[in-house]
Design a protein around this motif. Structure first.
Motif, mmCIF file in Angstrom:
data_model
loop_
_atom_site.group_PDB
_atom_site.id
_atom_site.type_symbol
_atom_site.label_atom_id
_atom_site.label_comp_id
_atom_site.label_asym_id
_atom_site.label_seq_id
_atom_site.Cartn_x
_atom_site.Cartn_y
_atom_site.Cartn_z
ATOM 1 N N GLY A 82 59.268 36.827 53.485
ATOM 2 C CA GLY A 82 58.705 37.967 52.769
ATOM 3 C C GLY A 82 57.405 37.542 52.128
ATOM 4 O O GLY A 82 56.915 36.448 52.368
ATOM 5 N N GLY A 83 56.871 38.412 51.292
ATOM 6 C CA GLY A 83 55.661 37.980 50.598
ATOM 7 C C GLY A 83 54.921 39.116 49.966
ATOM 8 O O GLY A 83 55.399 40.259 49.919
ATOM 9 N N GLY A 84 53.768 38.787 49.435
ATOM 10 C CA GLY A 84 52.924 39.775 48.792
ATOM 11 C C GLY A 84 51.481 39.321 48.855
ATOM 12 O O GLY A 84 51.205 38.130 48.997
ATOM 13 N N ILE A 85 50.591 40.298 48.767
ATOM 14 C CA ILE A 85 49.164 40.030 48.930
ATOM 15 C C ILE A 85 48.410 40.564 47.714
ATOM 16 O O ILE A 85 48.608 41.708 47.317
ATOM 17 C CB ILE A 85 48.639 40.723 50.209
ATOM 18 N N VAL A 86 47.563 39.725 47.140
ATOM 19 C CA VAL A 86 46.701 40.156 46.044
ATOM 20 C C VAL A 86 45.251 40.085 46.520
ATOM 21 O O VAL A 86 44.804 39.041 47.001
ATOM 22 C CB VAL A 86 46.907 39.274 44.797
ATOM 23 N N VAL A 87 44.560 41.205 46.444
ATOM 24 C CA VAL A 87 43.160 41.299 46.826
ATOM 25 C C VAL A 87 42.383 41.800 45.623
ATOM 26 O O VAL A 87 42.772 42.808 45.020
ATOM 27 C CB VAL A 87 42.982 42.251 48.031
ATOM 28 N N ASP A 88 41.355 41.085 45.256
ATOM 29 C CA ASP A 88 40.494 41.544 44.169
ATOM 30 C C ASP A 88 41.292 41.752 42.869
ATOM 31 O O ASP A 88 40.987 42.648 42.084
ATOM 32 C CB ASP A 88 39.859 42.879 44.599
ATOM 33 N N GLY A 89 42.325 40.934 42.694
ATOM 34 C CA GLY A 89 43.127 41.009 41.476
ATOM 35 C C GLY A 89 44.222 42.054 41.467
ATOM 36 O O GLY A 89 44.971 42.160 40.509
ATOM 37 N N ASN A 90 44.325 42.835 42.560
ATOM 38 C CA ASN A 90 45.347 43.884 42.632
ATOM 39 C C ASN A 90 46.343 43.624 43.754
ATOM 40 O O ASN A 90 45.983 43.097 44.807
ATOM 41 C CB ASN A 90 44.697 45.258 42.875
ATOM 42 N N LEU A 91 47.566 44.040 43.517
ATOM 43 C CA LEU A 91 48.593 43.975 44.553
ATOM 44 C C LEU A 91 48.251 44.967 45.665
ATOM 45 O O LEU A 91 47.930 46.121 45.386
ATOM 46 C CB LEU A 91 49.945 44.337 43.926
ATOM 47 N N VAL A 92 48.325 44.525 46.903
ATOM 48 C CA VAL A 92 48.070 45.426 48.031
ATOM 49 C C VAL A 92 49.371 46.116 48.422
ATOM 50 O O VAL A 92 50.306 45.462 48.889
ATOM 51 C CB VAL A 92 47.489 44.657 49.240
ATOM 52 N N ARG A 93 49.463 47.418 48.190
ATOM 53 C CA ARG A 93 50.677 48.154 48.535
ATOM 54 C C ARG A 93 50.548 48.884 49.867
ATOM 55 O O ARG A 93 51.535 49.137 50.532
ATOM 56 C CB ARG A 93 50.999 49.180 47.451
ATOM 57 N N GLY A 94 49.322 49.230 50.239
ATOM 58 C CA GLY A 94 49.117 49.967 51.480
ATOM 59 C C GLY A 94 49.285 51.457 51.294
ATOM 60 O O GLY A 94 49.685 51.929 50.230
#
Lengths: 333, 333
Positions: free
Chosen positions: B154-166
């Motif tokens: 599993g995992g999670g992505i942070v872009v530009d300080g924000n969580l990427v939810r899609g």
């Protein structure tokens, strides 16, 4: 994670940046194309020059000339430069531009010193993708992936309404997504990159191999290429496919198959609302879209539990790079 | 692209949300774990209950009980729920939770009606990743990819300080990145997903096959498993590898190899500053990190023209889910 603080532009400057005209410059290995663009993404005037690609400093002179020419006739508030290379996250330096002889070139400073306008530097594929996402086939959407299928595959990613640049400014190198472990050699030094399977070059290679292996199957394609398999081009394959030629359609089967697979990977990671397919190969239109969609659907994880992202063909044409660079000059981060 | 407008909370409420205590709830198939968390990510108190997983409404009752218990002793301003399932982009509905019998469940409304606190719902992997990115191994960075290597990935992505939810709230399904076209079958219905090659399950499968094919090679592993290849577990492989057992180390060679390849793909797309590796398999520490890094480097596109992202092991432990859900309750979008 640090708090994201929008650079504190004086209110008047921020307002001018949003409502004024900007210049976008698309800097390629052969041409420098510049245009004056309004906040709605409309081009009011353009100019172009040849790129003296082997001389980085003369290239800067040519860019400055083009900007000055346009700025003489229009009141312009900022400049966006789209360069074919790696651009740093501060949008000021070209780290590496294989076709422009730039290595760690402080392009922003050089242009600002000459034209006296606030200037930002962007990767050209990102700039073109931004134009598609904001004014073209992705307009109105906050989560967009633009895939530019030309000789290779480039693109840009919009998340939450913002362009994803990454830590070093080189995100969205989507052409180098691996689709086959230890597969076909790529110019980037790796093997199995997406652009070796789903690009214009891959399309031509497919036709070449087919025509060589089975000339009788490829009669129409060979007729377009004066009988020479090595002279078949992308536009010829598109033309033959549109006329219903089975061999040409088979080449698109292959490209669409890999395009759909790669897009399914991007969907698993990014969950976009829309994919926009642009670049030269996208002129095949529905022939490409239909094949891509079929394969995308089959390889999408959790299908059935998610809405299917839209797949749309690009709308902005060759001037996307100018429009995107110009519009990114308005964005303060 | 629409302008992103931060929902206009009254200033006082926004201030309380940033400075007050929140409750995070980690809702798994077997346990509901809740905690009171301060703005620095510290847990002040916890409670846990068994999950009556087959009864969605009783599960909601259990969650509400846990929240009420904690809220009786602490002044709490909001609640974040981390649920093992697909959560919609509005952070209110669980679309599909295979282990919790929830289908299009309006979880936010159900909990808010009972506990009378502003509540958001997040995917549990995203919540845990957020905790690592913000308070754990990724703290201080704006571009982070967290990879949780447990039974699956599993995992999670942070872009530009924000969580990427899609677009649909289901971005970062990184375990289903394809690494081998038409490869091993995955529970998601596809073939060749990353988690079939680089997860805890893959590690155990590797050891099982090795011990079956060559028991003499796997003496140490088999000794730990009472002589039965089908009884070898992940922790046994880690233990044997840490003691220098060649067979166990070989299993980690294989996992690290695929982990590095997948990460190179994520780097091409997202260009993060840091990868954080968590989950049960990460307890192998440097054994895993070193092998992963070696292969990541080899498969990173444009290496030499970019800084190498850092690869760090997770720091937050099992309570990351609570901390992340609690902290995401402070985020207004």
């Amino acid at each position: 994670m640090v708090e994201v603080v929008t650079p504190s532009l004086p209110v008047d400057d921020a307002h001018r940046l949003h409502t004024g005209l900007t210049i976008g410059v698309d800097i390629g290995g052969t041409k420098v194309a510049a245009g004056v663009v309004d906040p709605a993404g409309r081009i009011l005037a353009t100019t172009r020059r040849d790129t003296p690609a082997d001389d980085p400093h003369r290239t800067e002179g040519v860019i400055a000339d083009a900007i000055r020419e346009l700025a003489a006739d229009y009141e312009v508030v900022a400049v966006g430069l789209g360069a074919a290379g790696f651009v740093d996250a501060d949008r000021s330096m070209v780290l590496f531009a294989p076709n422009l002889a730039w290595r760690e070139e402080p392009l922003r400073a050089a242009i600002e010193a000459t034209v006296h306008l606030p200037t930002v530097v962007e990767n050209d594929a990102n700039a073109a993708a931004w134009a598609e996402a904001r004014f073209g086939a992705g307009r109105g959407e906050d989560y967009v992936v633009v895939i530019t299928v030309g000789t290779g595959i480039g693109g840009g990613i919009v998340v939450d309404g913002n362009l994803v640049r990454g830590q070093s400014g080189i995100a969205a190198e989507i052409g180098h997504l691996n689709v086959v472990p230890d597969g076909r050699r790529c110019g980037c030094g790796l093997q199995g990159c997406w652009e070796q399977y789903a690009s214009g070059r891959a399309l031509v290679q497919e036709a070449y191999e087919l025509a060589n292996a089975s000339p009788a199957m490829a009669t129409d394609l060979l007729a377009l290429a004066a009988g020479r398999a090595d002279m078949i081009t992308g536009p010829m394959i598109t033309q033959a496919a549109q006329a219903g030629d089975v061999a040409a359609l088979q080449c698109f089967d292959e490209i669409g198959r890999w395009l759909g697979r790669g897009m399914a990977q991007l969907a698993a990671i990014l969950d976009p609302a829309v994919f926009v397919i642009g670049g030269g190969v996208s002129s095949a239109g529905e022939i490409l879209r239909e094949r891509t969609l079929r394969c995308f659907r089959t390889h999408l994880t959790a299908r059935g539990h998610r809405p299917l992202p839209d797949i749309r063909m690009a709308e902005m044409g060759a001037e996307a790079g100018i429009v995107g660079a110009a519009d990114l000059a308005r964005v303060t981060r």
